[in-house]
Motif scaffolding. Structure first.
Motif, PDB file in Angstrom:
ATOM      1  N   ARG A   3       0.863  -1.254  -0.065  1.00 31.11           N
ATOM      2  CA  ARG A   3       0.145   0.141  -0.035  1.00 31.11           C
ATOM      3  C   ARG A   3       0.929   1.133   0.008  1.00 31.11           C
ATOM      4  NH1 ARG A   3      -4.787  -2.144   3.784  1.00 31.11           N
ATOM      5  NH2 ARG A   3      -5.810  -3.370   2.425  1.00 31.11           N
ATOM      6  N   HIS A   4       0.561   2.056  -1.025  1.00 31.26           N
ATOM      7  CA  HIS A   4       1.500   3.429  -1.029  1.00 31.26           C
ATOM      8  C   HIS A   4       0.258   4.600  -0.818  1.00 31.26           C
ATOM      9  CE1 HIS A   4       4.288   6.048  -3.060  1.00 31.26           C
ATOM     10  NE2 HIS A   4       3.282   6.561  -3.832  1.00 31.26           N
ATOM     11  N   ILE A   5       0.677   5.294   0.197  1.00 35.81           N
ATOM     12  CA  ILE A   5      -0.480   6.320   0.756  1.00 35.81           C
ATOM     13  C   ILE A   5       0.586   7.620   0.541  1.00 35.81           C
ATOM     14  CG2 ILE A   5      -1.764   7.281   2.011  1.00 35.81           C
ATOM     15  CD1 ILE A   5      -1.961   4.455   3.252  1.00 35.81           C
ATOM     16  N   VAL A   6       0.195   8.696  -0.096  1.00 33.55           N
ATOM     17  CA  VAL A   6       0.822   9.932  -0.542  1.00 33.55           C
ATOM     18  C   VAL A   6      -0.132  11.128   0.028  1.00 33.55           C
ATOM     19  CG1 VAL A   6       2.231  11.434  -1.640  1.00 33.55           C
ATOM     20  CG2 VAL A   6       2.178   8.892  -1.836  1.00 33.55           C
ATOM     21  N   PHE A   7       0.286  12.470   1.069  1.00 33.03           N
ATOM     22  CA  PHE A   7      -0.399  13.242   1.397  1.00 33.03           C
ATOM     23  C   PHE A   7       0.191  14.522   0.665  1.00 33.03           C
ATOM     24  CE2 PHE A   7      -1.124   9.955   4.925  1.00 33.03           C
ATOM     25  CZ  PHE A   7      -2.651   9.801   4.816  1.00 33.03           C
ATOM     26  N   PHE A   8      -0.763  15.530   0.262  1.00 36.16           N
ATOM     27  CA  PHE A   8      -0.159  16.838  -0.138  1.00 36.16           C
ATOM     28  C   PHE A   8      -0.946  17.732   0.566  1.00 36.16           C
ATOM     29  CE2 PHE A   8       0.225  13.611  -3.659  1.00 36.16           C
ATOM     30  CZ  PHE A   8       1.761  13.885  -4.062  1.00 36.16           C
ATOM     31  N   SER A   9      -0.436  19.024   0.841  1.00 36.82           N
ATOM     32  CA  SER A   9      -0.994  20.358   1.080  1.00 36.82           C
ATOM     33  C   SER A   9      -0.662  21.088  -0.026  1.00 36.82           C
ATOM     34  CB  SER A   9      -0.537  20.718   2.412  1.00 36.82           C
ATOM     35  OG  SER A   9       1.016  21.032   2.523  1.00 36.82           O
ATOM     36  N   ALA A  10      -1.650  22.129  -0.127  1.00 36.75           N
ATOM     37  CA  ALA A  10      -1.343  22.890  -1.439  1.00 36.75           C
ATOM     38  C   ALA A  10      -0.707  24.259  -1.209  1.00 36.75           C
ATOM     39  CB  ALA A  10      -2.681  22.802  -2.389  1.00 36.75           C
ATOM     40  N   LYS A  11      -0.185  24.634  -2.201  1.00 33.86           N
ATOM     41  CA  LYS A  11       0.174  26.288  -1.882  1.00 33.86           C
ATOM     42  C   LYS A  11      -1.084  27.212  -2.344  1.00 33.86           C
ATOM     43  CE  LYS A  11       4.992  25.891  -2.825  1.00 33.86           C
ATOM     44  NZ  LYS A  11       6.030  26.477  -3.739  1.00 33.86           N
ATOM     45  N   GLU A  12      -1.599  28.045  -1.513  1.00 31.81           N
ATOM     46  CA  GLU A  12      -2.506  28.681  -2.038  1.00 31.81           C
ATOM     47  C   GLU A  12      -3.874  28.152  -2.320  1.00 31.81           C
ATOM     48  OE1 GLU A  12      -1.069  31.816  -4.531  1.00 31.81           O
ATOM     49  OE2 GLU A  12       0.705  32.018  -3.354  1.00 31.81           O
ATOM     50  N   ALA A  13      -4.413  28.649  -3.629  1.00 29.72           N
ATOM     51  CA  ALA A  13      -5.501  27.746  -4.124  1.00 29.72           C
ATOM     52  C   ALA A  13      -5.417  26.870  -5.171  1.00 29.72           C
ATOM     53  CB  ALA A  13      -6.793  28.721  -4.407  1.00 29.72           C
ATOM     54  N   HIS A  14      -4.410  26.120  -5.147  1.00 29.01           N
ATOM     55  CA  HIS A  14      -4.084  25.089  -6.112  1.00 29.01           C
ATOM     56  C   HIS A  14      -4.501  23.668  -6.238  1.00 29.01           C
ATOM     57  CE1 HIS A  14      -1.396  28.196  -7.974  1.00 29.01           C
ATOM     58  NE2 HIS A  14      -0.794  28.309  -6.795  1.00 29.01           N
ATOM     59  N   ILE A  15      -5.338  23.451  -5.520  1.00 28.04           N
ATOM     60  CA  ILE A  15      -5.845  22.112  -5.245  1.00 28.04           C
ATOM     61  C   ILE A  15      -6.386  21.349  -6.435  1.00 28.04           C
ATOM     62  CG2 ILE A  15      -7.608  20.596  -3.871  1.00 28.04           C
ATOM     63  CD1 ILE A  15      -7.279  22.356  -1.745  1.00 28.04           C
ATOM     64  N   ASP A  16      -7.250  22.318  -7.040  1.00 26.32           N
ATOM     65  CA  ASP A  16      -7.791  21.452  -8.428  1.00 26.32           C
ATOM     66  C   ASP A  16      -6.571  21.327  -9.557  1.00 26.32           C
ATOM     67  OD1 ASP A  16     -10.380  21.423  -7.549  1.00 26.32           O
ATOM     68  OD2 ASP A  16     -10.774  23.502  -8.284  1.00 26.32           O
ATOM     69  N   LEU A  45      -8.930  16.502  14.805  1.00 31.97           N
ATOM     70  CA  LEU A  45      -7.771  16.996  15.451  1.00 31.97           C
ATOM     71  C   LEU A  45      -6.785  17.928  14.351  1.00 31.97           C
ATOM     72  CD1 LEU A  45      -6.998  13.871  17.539  1.00 31.97           C
ATOM     73  CD2 LEU A  45      -8.031  15.960  18.277  1.00 31.97           C
ATOM     74  N   GLY A  46      -7.001  17.515  13.142  1.00 31.00           N
ATOM     75  CA  GLY A  46      -6.372  18.385  12.220  1.00 31.00           C
ATOM     76  C   GLY A  46      -6.841  18.167  10.869  1.00 31.00           C
ATOM     77  N   ASN A  47      -6.482  19.021  10.217  1.00 27.97           N
ATOM     78  CA  ASN A  47      -7.109  19.130   8.501  1.00 27.97           C
ATOM     79  C   ASN A  47      -6.162  19.774   7.703  1.00 27.97           C
ATOM     80  OD1 ASN A  47      -9.622  17.648   8.778  1.00 27.97           O
ATOM     81  ND2 ASN A  47     -10.196  19.348  10.201  1.00 27.97           N
ATOM     82  N   ASP A  48      -4.852  19.779   7.774  1.00 28.31           N
ATOM     83  CA  ASP A  48      -3.948  20.198   7.134  1.00 28.31           C
ATOM     84  C   ASP A  48      -3.656  19.579   5.647  1.00 28.31           C
ATOM     85  OD1 ASP A  48      -3.283  21.907   9.371  1.00 28.31           O
ATOM     86  OD2 ASP A  48      -1.918  20.485   9.971  1.00 28.31           O
ATOM     87  N   ILE A  49      -4.052  18.383   5.523  1.00 25.22           N
ATOM     88  CA  ILE A  49      -3.940  17.556   4.113  1.00 25.22           C
ATOM     89  C   ILE A  49      -4.989  18.066   3.399  1.00 25.22           C
ATOM     90  CG2 ILE A  49      -3.690  15.402   3.086  1.00 25.22           C
ATOM     91  CD1 ILE A  49      -1.356  16.190   4.922  1.00 25.22           C
ATOM     92  N   ASP A  50      -4.564  18.461   1.900  1.00 25.03           N
ATOM     93  CA  ASP A  50      -5.626  18.875   1.177  1.00 25.03           C
ATOM     94  C   ASP A  50      -5.949  17.480   0.166  1.00 25.03           C
ATOM     95  OD1 ASP A  50      -5.783  21.674   1.750  1.00 25.03           O
ATOM     96  OD2 ASP A  50      -3.911  21.910   0.942  1.00 25.03           O
ATOM     97  N   ILE A  51      -4.958  16.971  -0.228  1.00 24.36           N
ATOM     98  CA  ILE A  51      -5.303  15.835  -1.089  1.00 24.36           C
ATOM     99  C   ILE A  51      -4.634  14.498  -0.689  1.00 24.36           C
ATOM    100  CG2 ILE A  51      -4.675  15.048  -3.719  1.00 24.36           C
ATOM    101  CD1 ILE A  51      -4.002  18.533  -3.639  1.00 24.36           C
ATOM    102  N   VAL A  52      -5.077  13.458  -1.142  1.00 18.20           N
ATOM    103  CA  VAL A  52      -4.690  11.962  -0.736  1.00 18.20           C
ATOM    104  C   VAL A  52      -4.385  11.215  -2.098  1.00 18.20           C
ATOM    105  CG1 VAL A  52      -4.973   9.890   0.515  1.00 18.20           C
ATOM    106  CG2 VAL A  52      -5.759  12.113   1.351  1.00 18.20           C
ATOM    107  N   VAL A  53      -3.290  10.528  -2.365  1.00 15.89           N
ATOM    108  CA  VAL A  53      -3.172   9.465  -3.152  1.00 15.89           C
ATOM    109  C   VAL A  53      -3.055   7.923  -2.660  1.00 15.89           C
ATOM    110  CG1 VAL A  53      -1.691   8.680  -5.141  1.00 15.89           C
ATOM    111  CG2 VAL A  53      -1.775  11.158  -4.943  1.00 15.89           C
ATOM    112  N   TYR A  54      -3.852   7.246  -3.197  1.00 19.63           N
ATOM    113  CA  TYR A  54      -3.802   5.778  -2.341  1.00 19.63           C
ATOM    114  C   TYR A  54      -3.623   4.936  -3.526  1.00 19.63           C
ATOM    115  CZ  TYR A  54      -5.643   1.597  -0.359  1.00 19.63           C
ATOM    116  OH  TYR A  54      -5.755   0.298   0.112  1.00 19.63           O
ATOM    117  N   GLY A  55      -2.570   4.025  -3.221  1.00 27.80           N
ATOM    118  CA  GLY A  55      -2.377   2.837  -4.169  1.00 27.80           C
ATOM    119  C   GLY A  55      -2.128   1.830  -3.835  1.00 27.80           C
ATOM    120  N   GLU A  56      -2.332   0.599  -4.494  1.00 31.45           N
ATOM    121  CA  GLU A  56      -2.121  -0.737  -4.079  1.00 31.45           C
ATOM    122  C   GLU A  56      -1.571  -1.523  -5.452  1.00 31.45           C
ATOM    123  OE1 GLU A  56      -5.895  -2.689  -3.121  1.00 31.45           O
ATOM    124  OE2 GLU A  56      -6.405  -1.458  -1.396  1.00 31.45           O
TER     125      GLU A  56
END
Length: 104
Positions: A3-16, A45-56
């Motif tokens: 399982r490969h899991i990656v979390f990202f936070s975005a600079k400013e409003a670049h989520i899309d 408790l925390g919501n700093d992560i904007d995007i998640v990549v989940y792979g198997e």
């Protein structure tokens, strides 16, 4: 299975834009499953992560092939300038998960 899991936070409003760049990963053939999603940010408790990549992946070899693919490199090229933080974790389900629940 890896399982490969990656979390990202975005600079400013670049989520899309980040999601669009990461969506390239879903076309790489080496993953058994690969998902890119926006964090719902409902954790108390925390919501700093904007995007998640989940792979198997069936094996370390398949994960390595995925990371070596040209579309993986293209995704990095598009996403790196837009992201703030990136955290990644990989684990082997058969050997690295001594505590697992099947409760639903």
């Amino acid at each position: 299975m890896i399982r490969h899991i990656v979390f990202f936070s975005a600079k400013e409003a670049h989520i899309d834009q980040i999601i669009e760049g990461l969506s390239l990963l879903t076309t790489i053939p080496h993953a058994r499953r690969l998902e890119v999603a926006r964090n719902r940010k409902t954790d108390q408790l925390g919501n700093d992560i904007d995007i998640v990549v989940y792979g198997e992946f069936d094996s370390e070899t398949e994960l390595a092939a995925y990371k070596a693919h040209e579309l993986y490199q293209e995704s990095i090229k598009r996403v790196r300038p837009l992201r703030e933080l990136r955290f990644a974790a990989d684990f082997d389900v058969s050997t690295d998960t001594p505590f697992a629940s099947t409760a639903g």
